[in-house]
Design an enzyme around this catalytic site. Structure first.
Site, PDB file in Angstrom:
ATOM      1  CB  VAL A  11      -0.960  -0.017   1.218  1.00 31.23           C
ATOM      2  CG1 VAL A  11      -1.601   1.337   1.430  1.00 31.23           C
ATOM      3  CG2 VAL A  11      -2.036  -1.061   0.993  1.00 31.23           C
ATOM      4  CB  THR A 121      -7.141  -2.315   6.929  1.00 33.16           C
ATOM      5  OG1 THR A 121      -7.003  -2.082   5.537  1.00 33.16           O
ATOM      6  CG2 THR A 121      -8.545  -2.786   7.243  1.00 33.16           C
ATOM      7  CG  PHE A 150     -11.320   1.061  -0.958  1.00 29.52           C
ATOM      8  CD1 PHE A 150     -12.079   0.212  -0.175  1.00 29.52           C
ATOM      9  CD2 PHE A 150     -11.305   2.414  -0.657  1.00 29.52           C
ATOM     10  CE1 PHE A 150     -12.816   0.700   0.889  1.00 29.52           C
ATOM     11  CE2 PHE A 150     -12.054   2.913   0.412  1.00 29.52           C
ATOM     12  CZ  PHE A 150     -12.811   2.055   1.184  1.00 29.52           C
ATOM     13  CE  LYS A 152      -9.351  -4.812  -8.834  1.00 34.25           C
ATOM     14  NZ  LYS A 152      -9.895  -3.455  -8.951  1.00 34.25           N
ATOM     15  CE  LYS A 205      -9.375  -2.276   2.972  1.00 41.92           C
ATOM     16  NZ  LYS A 205      -9.269  -2.496   1.539  1.00 41.92           N
ATOM     17  CB  CYS A 261      -6.844  -7.547   2.557  1.00 41.08           C
ATOM     18  SG  CYS A 261      -5.526  -6.348   2.316  1.00 41.08           S
ATOM     19  CE  LYS A 264      -4.313  -7.062   7.482  1.00 41.75           C
ATOM     20  NZ  LYS A 264      -5.351  -6.035   7.438  1.00 41.75           N
TER      21      LYS A 264
HETATM   22  N1  LIG Z   1      -2.011  -5.290   0.468  1.00 40.95           N
HETATM   23  C1  LIG Z   1      -3.184  -4.821   0.093  1.00 40.95           C
HETATM   24  O1  LIG Z   1      -3.692  -5.175  -0.963  1.00 40.95           O
HETATM   25  C2  LIG Z   1      -3.926  -3.830   0.963  1.00 40.95           C
HETATM   26  C3  LIG Z   1      -5.027  -3.143   0.412  1.00 40.95           C
HETATM   27  C4  LIG Z   1      -5.689  -2.216   1.215  1.00 40.95           C
HETATM   28  C5  LIG Z   1      -5.298  -2.016   2.528  1.00 40.95           C
HETATM   29  N2  LIG Z   1      -4.245  -2.716   3.038  1.00 40.95           N
HETATM   30  C6  LIG Z   1      -3.844  -2.429   4.419  1.00 40.95           C
HETATM   31  O2  LIG Z   1      -2.721  -1.557   4.386  1.00 40.95           O
HETATM   32  C7  LIG Z   1      -1.829  -1.852   5.468  1.00 40.95           C
HETATM   33  C8  LIG Z   1      -0.448  -2.187   4.919  1.00 40.95           C
HETATM   34  O3  LIG Z   1      -0.570  -3.352   4.123  1.00 40.95           O
HETATM   35  P1  LIG Z   1       0.610  -3.833   3.162  1.00 40.95           P
HETATM   36  O4  LIG Z   1       0.084  -5.004   2.414  1.00 40.95           O
HETATM   37  O5  LIG Z   1       1.156  -2.674   2.414  1.00 40.95           O
HETATM   38  O6  LIG Z   1       1.667  -4.323   4.258  1.00 40.95           O
HETATM   39  P2  LIG Z   1       3.201  -4.735   4.036  1.00 40.95           P
HETATM   40  O7  LIG Z   1       3.488  -5.721   5.078  1.00 40.95           O
HETATM   41  O8  LIG Z   1       3.439  -5.074   2.600  1.00 40.95           O
HETATM   42  O9  LIG Z   1       4.000  -3.372   4.324  1.00 40.95           O
HETATM   43  C9  LIG Z   1       4.135  -2.785   5.581  1.00 40.95           C
HETATM   44  C10 LIG Z   1       5.479  -2.058   5.595  1.00 40.95           C
HETATM   45  O10 LIG Z   1       5.590  -1.296   6.788  1.00 40.95           O
HETATM   46  C11 LIG Z   1       6.929  -1.372   7.242  1.00 40.95           C
HETATM   47  N3  LIG Z   1       6.970  -1.022   8.670  1.00 40.95           N
HETATM   48  C12 LIG Z   1       6.557  -1.748   9.724  1.00 40.95           C
HETATM   49  N4  LIG Z   1       6.768  -1.072  10.856  1.00 40.95           N
HETATM   50  C13 LIG Z   1       7.319   0.113  10.520  1.00 40.95           C
HETATM   51  C14 LIG Z   1       7.761   1.248  11.231  1.00 40.95           C
HETATM   52  N5  LIG Z   1       7.672   1.305  12.573  1.00 40.95           N
HETATM   53  N6  LIG Z   1       8.276   2.290  10.561  1.00 40.95           N
HETATM   54  C15 LIG Z   1       8.383   2.238   9.227  1.00 40.95           C
HETATM   55  N7  LIG Z   1       7.971   1.199   8.479  1.00 40.95           N
HETATM   56  C16 LIG Z   1       7.454   0.144   9.121  1.00 40.95           C
HETATM   57  C17 LIG Z   1       7.332  -2.797   6.943  1.00 40.95           C
HETATM   58  O11 LIG Z   1       8.742  -2.960   6.931  1.00 40.95           O
HETATM   59  C18 LIG Z   1       6.693  -2.987   5.566  1.00 40.95           C
HETATM   60  O12 LIG Z   1       7.571  -2.607   4.531  1.00 40.95           O
HETATM   61  C19 LIG Z   1      -2.493  -2.999   6.239  1.00 40.95           C
HETATM   62  O13 LIG Z   1      -3.252  -2.452   7.274  1.00 40.95           O
HETATM   63  C20 LIG Z   1      -3.395  -3.642   5.209  1.00 40.95           C
HETATM   64  O14 LIG Z   1      -4.478  -4.287   5.776  1.00 40.95           O
HETATM   65  C21 LIG Z   1      -3.542  -3.613   2.284  1.00 40.95           C
END
Ligand SMILES: NC(=O)c1ccc[n+]([C@@H]2O[C@H](COP(=O)([O-])OP(=O)(O)OC[C@H]3O[C@@H](n4cnc5c(N)ncnc54)[C@H](O)[C@@H]3O)[C@@H](O)[C@H]2O)c1
Length: 451
Positions: A11, A121, A150, A152, A205, A261, A264
Site C-alpha cells: 500500500v 486497515t 481499496f 487490488k 473498509k 487482507c 485478517k
Molecule cells: N495489500 C493490500 O492489498 C492492501 C489493500 C488495502 C489495505 N491494506 C492495508 O494496508 C496496510 C499495509 O498493508 P501492506 O500489504 O502494504 O503491508 P506490508 O506488510 O506489505 O507493508 C508494511 C510495511 O511497513 C513497514 N513497517 C513496519 N513497521 C514500521 C515502522 N515502525 N516504521 C516504518 N515502516 C514500518 C514494513 O517494513 C513494511 O515494509 C495494512 O493495514 C493492510 O491491511 C492492504
C-alpha cells in the site's frame, strides 16, 4: 504538496509512488533496510505491474526518495501517511502496535501543524487512539484523517490512479480540504470523494472487504452444492449475476480467498463485533467456509489416489494468492501444497512471479520450475491454484506427453469441461459436473448444455 508515507509495502509504496507521479514531493519511510536498499536502486521489492517504471522515473526526477529517518521525513512533510501492517493478532484482532508506534514517532518529530493520515486497515476507534498517542508527545496542532485504501494487488497502480472512490474520514474542514486537494488529480473522471467521520471511514473498509469475502464464500458453497446436484456453477453464476441487483463481479468459485487482507479483515471484524457484545454469525460462517474450501482440491486428489500419496509426484501451477502479484500471504496454495506433502507426495511447483517467495516458504521440500511445463514431468496430475493468464491456453498436447496420465485438478475453473473431455483429459474443477463426479449427477454433456 510535501508527503511522507511510513511503510513502503504494497500500500505505502504504491500510494507514495502515485502521489509523486502527480507532482508531489514524497518521502517513503521504512525500517526494513533490505527494502530500502532495493528501492534506492530503483528496484521494487514486490511484483506489481507498472510499479517499477513509475518508481524509477519519479526517483530520477527528484520527487521520490526513501529513508529510515522518520523524524526528518516528518519535519519535511505536511501529510504524514501511516501505511504499516496491521497483522492478525493471536486472538484474531488487528495488531495495532506498528500503527500506534509510528503515530508516537510522528508526534515526537512534529515541528508544526501536520495531517496524520491513516491508510492502514484499522479497527473502528483507531483514529482516536492515534490522536491520543500523538497528543501525548506534542503540543503542535494536528488532524487525524482515516483514509482507507481499496487498491487490488495485481492492479494496484491503476486502482490508485483511478480509484472507484476516495474515503476521507475526519472532523476538520481544513484537513478535508487539504486531502481533497491532494486527491484532486486522481478523481478527474468525477469518481466520488466521500467525506465522513473517522469511525464510519474505518468501518467502510472492513465492511467492503467482508462483503467481498462473503460473496466468495457464498459462491463456493453454491459450487459445492452444484457438484452434488449435478448443476454447473458457471451457468448458475451467469444466471445469477445478470440480475443488476447482484452483478457479475466476485462470483467466481474456486479454492478460497487468501491474501493479506480478506482473511485478517474478516477475523478483525468478527473480533470488533465481539468487543461490542455482538456475535457475527455470518462472518464466522464466511471464514469457516473459506477454510474448508482451501482443502477441496486435496480431497479430490485423495478421492482419486487414496489418502497415502507416498511415491507419487504432483505438479502445481500457481502459488500467489491471485494473479499478477508475488504475494503468497494466506494463499490457498499454502494449504494445498502442505496437504500434498503431508500425505507423502512429491510436489513440483511453478509460478510466473512467486517462486522466490515460495522458496522462503517451502524451502527444500518441493522442487521449483521456472517453466510451467517443466513442473509436469513425471507427475500423476496437475493442480491449478492461481488463474494466471498464461495458464488459460496452454499446449495441451505437450502437457499430455509430460504428465504420467492426462489428469488435471483445476481450482480456478480455467477450462471448458467438454473441451477437456474431447482433448482426452480427466478434468476435475470446482462446482461443475466433471469427470468422476458425473456419476452423482447429470451426465457431463447434459450439464454442459447452453455454454
Ligand atoms: N495489500 C493490500 O492489498 C492492501 C489493500 C488495502 C489495505 N491494506 C492495508 O494496508 C496496510 C499495509 O498493508 P501492506 O500489504 O502494504 O503491508 P506490508 O506488510 O506489505 O507493508 C508494511 C510495511 O511497513 C513497514 N513497517 C513496519 N513497521 C514500521 C515502522 N515502525 N516504521 C516504518 N515502516 C514500518 C514494513 O517494513 C513494511 O515494509 C495494512 O493495514 C493492510 O491491511 C492492504
Amino acid at each position: 504538496m510535501k508527503v511522507c508515507v511510513v511503510g513502503t509495502g504494497y500500500v505505502g509504496l504504491v500510494a507514495g509512488t502515485c502521489f509523486a507521479e502527480c507532482g508531489n514531493d514524497v518521502i517513503g519511510v521504512d525500517v526494513d533496510q533490505r527494502k530500502l536498499e532495493l528501492l534506492r536502486e530503483g528496484r521494487s521489492p514486490i511484483y506489481e505491474p507498472g510499479l517499477e517504471e513509475l518508481l524509477r522515473r519519479n526517483q530520477k526526477e527528484g520527487r521520490l526518495s526513501f529513508t529510515d529517518d522518520l523524524a526528518e521525513a516528518v519535519r519535511r512533510s505536511l501529510f504524514c501517511f501511516i501505511a504499516v501492517g496491521t497483522p492478525e493478532g493471536s486472538d484474531g484482532s488487528a495488531d495495532l502496535s506498528a500503527v500506534l508506534g509510528v503515530a508516537t514517532e510522528i508526534g515526537r518529530a512534529m515541528n508544526g501543524y501536520r495531517l496524520i493520515v491513516n491508510k492502514s486497515t484499522v479497527p473502528v476507534g483507531t483514529a482516536d487512539r492515534v490522536r491520543q498517542s500523538v497528543a501525548a508527545v506534542t503540543s503542535h496542532p494536528f488532524d487525524v484523517v482515516s483514509n482507507p485504501e481499496f487498491l487490488k494487488e495485481g492492479a494496484a497502480i491503476e486502482d490508485f490512479m483511478k480509484p472507484d472512490r476516495v474515503v476521507i474520514g475526519c472532523d476538520s474542514e481544513k484537513a478535508i480540504e487539504l486531502m481533497k486537494e491532494l486527491y484532486a488529480p486522481f478523481v478527474r473522471t468525477e469518481n466520488p470523494i466521500f467525506e465522513m467521520d473517522n469511525r464510519s471511514a474505518e468501518m467502510t473498509k472492513y465492511a467492503a472487504n467482508a462483503l467481498l469475502a462473503a460473496r466468495i464464500s457464498f459462491m463456493n458453497e453454491v459450487a459445492n452444492l452444484c457438484e452434488r446436484v449435478g448443476a454447473d456453477v458457471n451457468l448458475v453464476r451467469r444466471g445469477v449475476g445478470s440480475d443488476r441487483r447482484i452483478g457479475q463481479h466476485f462470483l467466481f468459485p474456486g479454492i478460497g480467498y487468501g491474501g493479506s487482507c480478506f482473511p485478517k479483515d474478516v477475523q478483525a471484524m468478527i473480533h470488533i463485533a465481539e468487543e461490542y457484545g455482538l456475535d457475527s454469525a455470518l462472518l464466522r460462517a464466511v471464514d469457516a467456509v473459506n477454510d474448508r474450501q482451501k482443502h477441496v482440491l486435496v480431497h479430490k486428489v485423495k478421492a482419486r489416489f487414496g489418502a497415502n500419496l507416498r511415491g507419487k509426484a504432483f505438479a502445481v501451477w500457481g502459488l500467489s494468492f491471485k494473479p499478477r502479484t508475488d504475494d503468497m500471504r494466506e494463499a490457498p496454495s499454502l494449504t494445498v501444497v502442505e496437504g500434498l506433502l503431508k500425505a507423502g507426495a512429491k510436489v513440483q511447483v511453478h509460478d510466473p512471479e512467486a517462486l522466490d517467495e515460495a522458496r522462503r516458504t517451502f524451502g527444500e521440500r518441493v522442487s521449483y520450475h521456472e517453466i510451467n511445463y517443466d513442473a509436469l514431468a513425471g507427475a500423476e496430475a496437475l493442480l491449478i491454484l492461481t488463474e494466471w493468464n498464461e495458464f488459460r491456453r496452454p499446449d495441451f498436447a505437450r502437457m499430455k506427453r509430460l504428465l504420467k496420465q492426462p489428469l488435471i485438478f483445476d481450482g480456478r475453473n480455467l477450462y471448458d469441461p467438454l473441451e477437456m473431455q474431447e482433448l482426452g483429459f480427466v478434468y476435475h474443477s470446482i462446482g461443475r459436473n466433471t469427470a468422476d463426479e458425473s456419476s452423482s449427477g447429470a451426465p457431463l454433456a447434459e450439464a454442459g448444455k447452453g455454454r
